[in-house]
Design a protein around this motif. Structure first.
Motif, PDB file in Angstrom:
ATOM      1  N   ASP A  21       2.833  32.750  31.594  1.00  0.00           N
ATOM      2  CA  ASP A  21       4.257  32.523  31.290  1.00  0.00           C
ATOM      3  C   ASP A  21       4.922  31.406  32.106  1.00  0.00           C
ATOM      4  N   VAL A  22       4.095  30.687  32.899  1.00  0.00           N
ATOM      5  CA  VAL A  22       4.672  29.533  33.607  1.00  0.00           C
ATOM      6  C   VAL A  22       4.341  28.284  32.787  1.00  0.00           C
ATOM      7  N   PRO A  23       5.337  27.668  32.184  1.00  0.00           N
ATOM      8  CA  PRO A  23       5.050  26.504  31.357  1.00  0.00           C
ATOM      9  C   PRO A  23       4.819  25.246  32.199  1.00  0.00           C
ATOM     10  N   THR A  24       3.837  24.468  31.785  1.00  0.00           N
ATOM     11  CA  THR A  24       3.608  23.167  32.420  1.00  0.00           C
ATOM     12  C   THR A  24       3.679  22.112  31.326  1.00  0.00           C
ATOM     13  N   ALA A  25       4.410  21.072  31.590  1.00  0.00           N
ATOM     14  CA  ALA A  25       4.572  20.019  30.581  1.00  0.00           C
ATOM     15  C   ALA A  25       3.686  18.824  30.938  1.00  0.00           C
ATOM     16  N   TYR A  26       3.071  18.253  29.924  1.00  0.00           N
ATOM     17  CA  TYR A  26       2.235  17.056  30.098  1.00  0.00           C
ATOM     18  C   TYR A  26       2.752  15.938  29.202  1.00  0.00           C
ATOM     19  N   LEU A  27       2.721  14.754  29.738  1.00  0.00           N
ATOM     20  CA  LEU A  27       2.983  13.566  28.923  1.00  0.00           C
ATOM     21  C   LEU A  27       1.691  12.761  28.831  1.00  0.00           C
ATOM     22  N   VAL A  28       1.277  12.475  27.619  1.00  0.00           N
ATOM     23  CA  VAL A  28       0.113  11.593  27.436  1.00  0.00           C
ATOM     24  C   VAL A  28       0.632  10.279  26.861  1.00  0.00           C
ATOM     25  N   ILE A  29       0.484   9.228  27.654  1.00  0.00           N
ATOM     26  CA  ILE A  29       1.052   7.928  27.287  1.00  0.00           C
ATOM     27  C   ILE A  29      -0.053   6.935  26.966  1.00  0.00           C
ATOM     28  N   GLY A  30       0.011   6.365  25.788  1.00  0.00           N
ATOM     29  CA  GLY A  30      -0.904   5.274  25.436  1.00  0.00           C
ATOM     30  C   GLY A  30      -0.165   3.961  25.604  1.00  0.00           C
ATOM     31  N   THR A  31      -0.747   3.046  26.364  1.00  0.00           N
ATOM     32  CA  THR A  31      -0.049   1.779  26.619  1.00  0.00           C
ATOM     33  C   THR A  31      -0.528   0.691  25.668  1.00  0.00           C
ATOM     34  N   HIS A  32       0.291  -0.329  25.514  1.00  0.00           N
ATOM     35  CA  HIS A  32      -0.186  -1.569  24.916  1.00  0.00           C
ATOM     36  C   HIS A  32      -1.094  -2.250  25.940  1.00  0.00           C
ATOM     37  N   ALA A  33      -1.735  -3.346  25.541  1.00  0.00           N
ATOM     38  CA  ALA A  33      -2.604  -4.078  26.460  1.00  0.00           C
ATOM     39  C   ALA A  33      -1.812  -4.491  27.703  1.00  0.00           C
ATOM     40  N   THR A  34      -2.342  -4.145  28.851  1.00  0.00           N
ATOM     41  CA  THR A  34      -1.648  -4.340  30.129  1.00  0.00           C
ATOM     42  C   THR A  34      -2.650  -4.891  31.131  1.00  0.00           C
ATOM     43  N   LEU A  54     -18.628 -20.114  35.248  1.00  0.00           N
ATOM     44  CA  LEU A  54     -17.313 -19.454  35.261  1.00  0.00           C
ATOM     45  C   LEU A  54     -17.218 -18.504  36.452  1.00  0.00           C
ATOM     46  N   PRO A  55     -16.051 -18.413  37.086  1.00  0.00           N
ATOM     47  CA  PRO A  55     -15.915 -17.480  38.206  1.00  0.00           C
ATOM     48  C   PRO A  55     -15.828 -16.034  37.718  1.00  0.00           C
ATOM     49  N   LEU A  56     -16.339 -15.127  38.534  1.00  0.00           N
ATOM     50  CA  LEU A  56     -16.200 -13.697  38.245  1.00  0.00           C
ATOM     51  C   LEU A  56     -14.821 -13.266  38.742  1.00  0.00           C
ATOM     52  N   LEU A  57     -13.995 -12.762  37.848  1.00  0.00           N
ATOM     53  CA  LEU A  57     -12.616 -12.402  38.220  1.00  0.00           C
ATOM     54  C   LEU A  57     -12.550 -10.911  38.568  1.00  0.00           C
ATOM     55  N   PRO A  58     -11.672 -10.535  39.480  1.00  0.00           N
ATOM     56  CA  PRO A  58     -11.604  -9.134  39.914  1.00  0.00           C
ATOM     57  C   PRO A  58     -10.989  -8.230  38.853  1.00  0.00           C
ATOM     58  N   ILE A  59     -11.187  -6.934  39.025  1.00  0.00           N
ATOM     59  CA  ILE A  59     -10.728  -5.944  38.040  1.00  0.00           C
ATOM     60  C   ILE A  59      -9.226  -6.063  37.790  1.00  0.00           C
ATOM     61  N   GLY A  60      -8.476  -6.454  38.789  1.00  0.00           N
ATOM     62  CA  GLY A  60      -7.019  -6.584  38.639  1.00  0.00           C
ATOM     63  C   GLY A  60      -6.601  -7.542  37.529  1.00  0.00           C
ATOM     64  N   GLU A  61      -7.481  -8.479  37.190  1.00  0.00           N
ATOM     65  CA  GLU A  61      -7.156  -9.479  36.168  1.00  0.00           C
ATOM     66  C   GLU A  61      -7.468  -9.011  34.747  1.00  0.00           C
ATOM     67  N   VAL A  62      -8.147  -7.864  34.629  1.00  0.00           N
ATOM     68  CA  VAL A  62      -8.562  -7.394  33.306  1.00  0.00           C
ATOM     69  C   VAL A  62      -7.351  -6.911  32.512  1.00  0.00           C
ATOM     70  N   VAL A  63      -7.315  -7.226  31.244  1.00  0.00           N
ATOM     71  CA  VAL A  63      -6.256  -6.744  30.355  1.00  0.00           C
ATOM     72  C   VAL A  63      -6.875  -5.785  29.345  1.00  0.00           C
ATOM     73  N   THR A  64      -6.419  -4.541  29.347  1.00  0.00           N
ATOM     74  CA  THR A  64      -6.907  -3.583  28.365  1.00  0.00           C
ATOM     75  C   THR A  64      -5.808  -2.552  28.119  1.00  0.00           C
ATOM     76  N   LYS A  65      -6.104  -1.597  27.235  1.00  0.00           N
ATOM     77  CA  LYS A  65      -5.147  -0.514  26.990  1.00  0.00           C
ATOM     78  C   LYS A  65      -5.502   0.670  27.894  1.00  0.00           C
TER      79      LYS A  65
END
Lengths: 436, 436
Positions: free
Chosen positions: B393-406, B342-353
């Motif tokens: 007193d300086v507020p910073t907002a964060y978004l933590v996003i969990g993806t589906h398999a991509t 089997l060929p070794l496929l590059p990281i770009g082909e990996v599907v994960t969350k």
């Protein structure tokens, strides 16, 4: 390498494991041929009733009720019928006709292993049995080959998925023993007659096999000590949790020295307290795990599914590839090594820690009296905790005593002495503490 | 059976593993002879400097600087020198002179495995290398033999004890990366130059070996994707904990299908988020564990010490017993199976969350804008959490996003798009989520 020779495989039994073996063997023929260097031909499947309903549809022309004819002419015989007879006779026929044998039959191996291995050795045949212990988890081959240059000191194993499921339900959901067994039955983790699992008999068969293999000795299954989980209560589970333990049914085998200096092997099965920090404590549901303590390798754990048709079929097919490779390559088998020939020592010779729960009068001096009885019996105390529970304003006092490592014989006679002393109202619970 | 034939063993290297192999071989000679059916004679130990200080005292008369002469006439050669040369040349000499070889040299096997295995196959020799991956844990033989009838889908492995120790310190004691590395160094878990471990190079060598073996294919180590743990921060570890994850450096290999439909293999190493419920999350300190997902067997885990001289020596001696039994029994070796090719496929082909942490302006509409960029990139969102931290007193907002398999390729281009969009202040962290 495209012209393969053929290895003829006879399958005895088409139950949940056997039918999956047949299915995978038929579906993955080309891939397996490439791995083995030979084509694995499923010559036939011996069943009791050709017309029985099966989970997996099998080619009708492969089914036969004539096991003996099928065995003749097979290079490899896979026995997945279970039970002692006719499985034992069929395996002996197979060996005597020059075939290698693969079996998942723990009851047969525990009861008649030495006879079968001796016969196989005499004719240069090999018996593979990865599926007999802990289903899909590779443990037989790691013990026989990977750890063949090391010395095993002890194995603590969860090898019965049904009882692990029950104890895990009780621990995680607070179920009673009755409710947990009911759920286990409904989910298919328990047979209609639960005795074999709940009584520890299945685990004892596996302990016999592990003990023989790990210590290169013939182990008599009659000498394996066995207690089941039927008497474990929700209260014991809860008390264990509070003390940082979980209760697991363990199959244990270890190298021990008797009081008189005899070197030997212990093989035993009972519900034991295991620290929540121990890797075995994290084995949930119907899973199995085998925790091996080897002299050089240190602690190792092998974890996975402990049951299931297709899971167990994986172990059978692994054995089949090994057997077929040997068939192609030639060369004698390894046989079962029993050169160490260590005696199986009785439970009285085992040294472990204990947790003893006593109900006592709530009065001054009780602790000192209990301590005296323990000291007289040679039981050394590591921890004591006293708790008082009040039911309808009637207080009851409990002493929970953790012992240092003690020989079972001394512990049991001391418990008898405690009962007879009049110092305690009753001995509520005596549990062994393992994995320390 | 008391008159044993002799199998001559040459040992190359007397470092922490080699000296333990020599010690155990000399100490357990009778027991090993009984198990093998032949006496294992340690013919000599090749070292660079006969007078060097060693942890274990070795018989002076066995030490030699002349490895080549030692190899000639040996039945089995154990190579524990490490490094590429002269180890590679010595192993080729051994194979060509008809000896079987045992090695723990992961760097050599990752870089030159195919060449060595091809040469061995040509002359009918066998190369054993249980010690090259996960030290004492039996994993090579279970993959090669026990699971030989099954199909492996994926392996997630903690195969570098040093980085597991560091990440475990950070997780359990709140250490910074710097402090954890300092402690690891002081306790001997890290070399003076930590790059090989911390940079993931050691784990990548093991991923190469596991990928080749699990998928019956020659894997080019250059194609194995690798990230180290050096950029992991205490903040990431803390955020992971709050989200129910632990960060582990994983060596991963799995059967994947590229976007264009090509069937292949991925082999990669990076720090990943692992659910705290996953068995790998319970692997603490310098331990190793290999989590195997097989088609029929389901999930299996092999756990134990990932380093240590005497622990690794156990694996070497297991290989030695196997090699010696084969020597006595005759029959060709198994060779390394690369039939699947089997060929070794590059990281770009990996599907994960993935879990993406973004710093954003605390204003209405930001979430919608981010969601649009993600949707345009083909990244499907599973979970979003917004948090606001205030510093002076300086507020910073964060978004933590969990993806589906991509697919990794889509994820990376979307992250680039997010950075360029002006919608987010910065992409704080992108971590892959594994074991789901």
């Amino acid at each position: 390498m495209t012209e393969y020779r053929t290895v003829r495989v006879a399958l005895l039994g088409a139950g949940s494991v056997g039918s999956q073996v047949a299915r995978l063997l038929l579906a993955n023929g080309d891939e397996l041929a490439a791995r083995v260097g030979a084509r694995l031909e499923l010559a036939g499947i011996a069943v009791r009733n050709v017309d029985a309903e099966r989970d997996v549809e099998l080619p009708r022309e492969l089914l036969t009720t004539d096991a003996e004819s099928l065995i003749v002419g097979a290079d490899i015989v896979i026995e997945l019928m279970g039970g002692i007879e006719p499985a034992r006779s069929y395996i002996l026929s197979a060996i005597n006709s020059g075939a290698d044998v693969i079996t998942g039959n723990k009851a047969l191996l525990a009861a008649h292993g030495p006879e079968l291995f001796a016969q196989a050795e005499q004719v240069g045949a090999e018996i593979y049995y990865e599926a007999a212990v802990a289903a899909a988890i590779p443990i037989i081959r790691p013990l026989r080959d990977s750890l063949a240059g090391d010395n095993i000191n002890r194995i603590l194993a969860i090898v019965n998925g049904s009882t692990n499921f029950i104890l895990d339900r009780m621990d995680r959901f607070g179920d009673s023993m009755e409710d947990a067994q009911k759920t286990a039955f409904e989910l298919g983790f328990l047979e209609a007659d639960p005795t074999l699992d709940v009584g520890g008999y299945d685990a004892a068969q596996k302990a016999t096999i592990l003990a023989s293999l790990a210590f290169h000795s013939s182990v008599d299954p009659e000498g394996v000590y066995r207690e089941g989980i039927e008497h474990i209560t929700a209260e014991q589970i809860e008390a264990a949790r509070k003390a940082g333990y979980v209760i697991k049914l363990l199959a244990i085998t270890e190298r021990i020295t008797a009081e008189d200096g005899t070197a030997g092997v212990s093989a035993r099965v009972y519900p034991a307290l295991v620290s929540r920090e121990h890797p075995l404590a994290a084995v949930h549901g119907g899973n199995n795990a085998v925790f091996v303590e080897a002299e050089a390798a240190g602690p190792l754990m092998f974890y996975g599914a402990g049951a299931g048709g297709v899971q167990t079929a994986s172990a059978v097919l692994g054995d089949l590839v090994s057997a077929a490779r040997r068939h192609v390559a030639g060369g004698p088998g390894l046989g079962e090594s029993t050169h160490a020939d260590l005696p199986l020592l009785p439970i009285g010779e085992v040294v472990t820690k204990y947790q003893i729960t006593l109900r006592v009068d709530d009065r001054q001096g009780v602790l000192a009296e209990v301590a005296t009885v323990l000291a007289d019996g040679g039981v050394s105390v590591e921890t004591v905790e006293q708790t008082i529970e009040s039911t309808e304003d009637v207080p009851t006092a409990y002493l929970v005593i953790g012992t240092h490592a003690t020989r079972e014989r001394a512990l049991q006679s001391t418990v008898t002495a405690l009962n007879a002393s009049g110092v305690v109202e009753s001995v509520v619970s005596v549990l062994r503490v393992e994995g320390v």
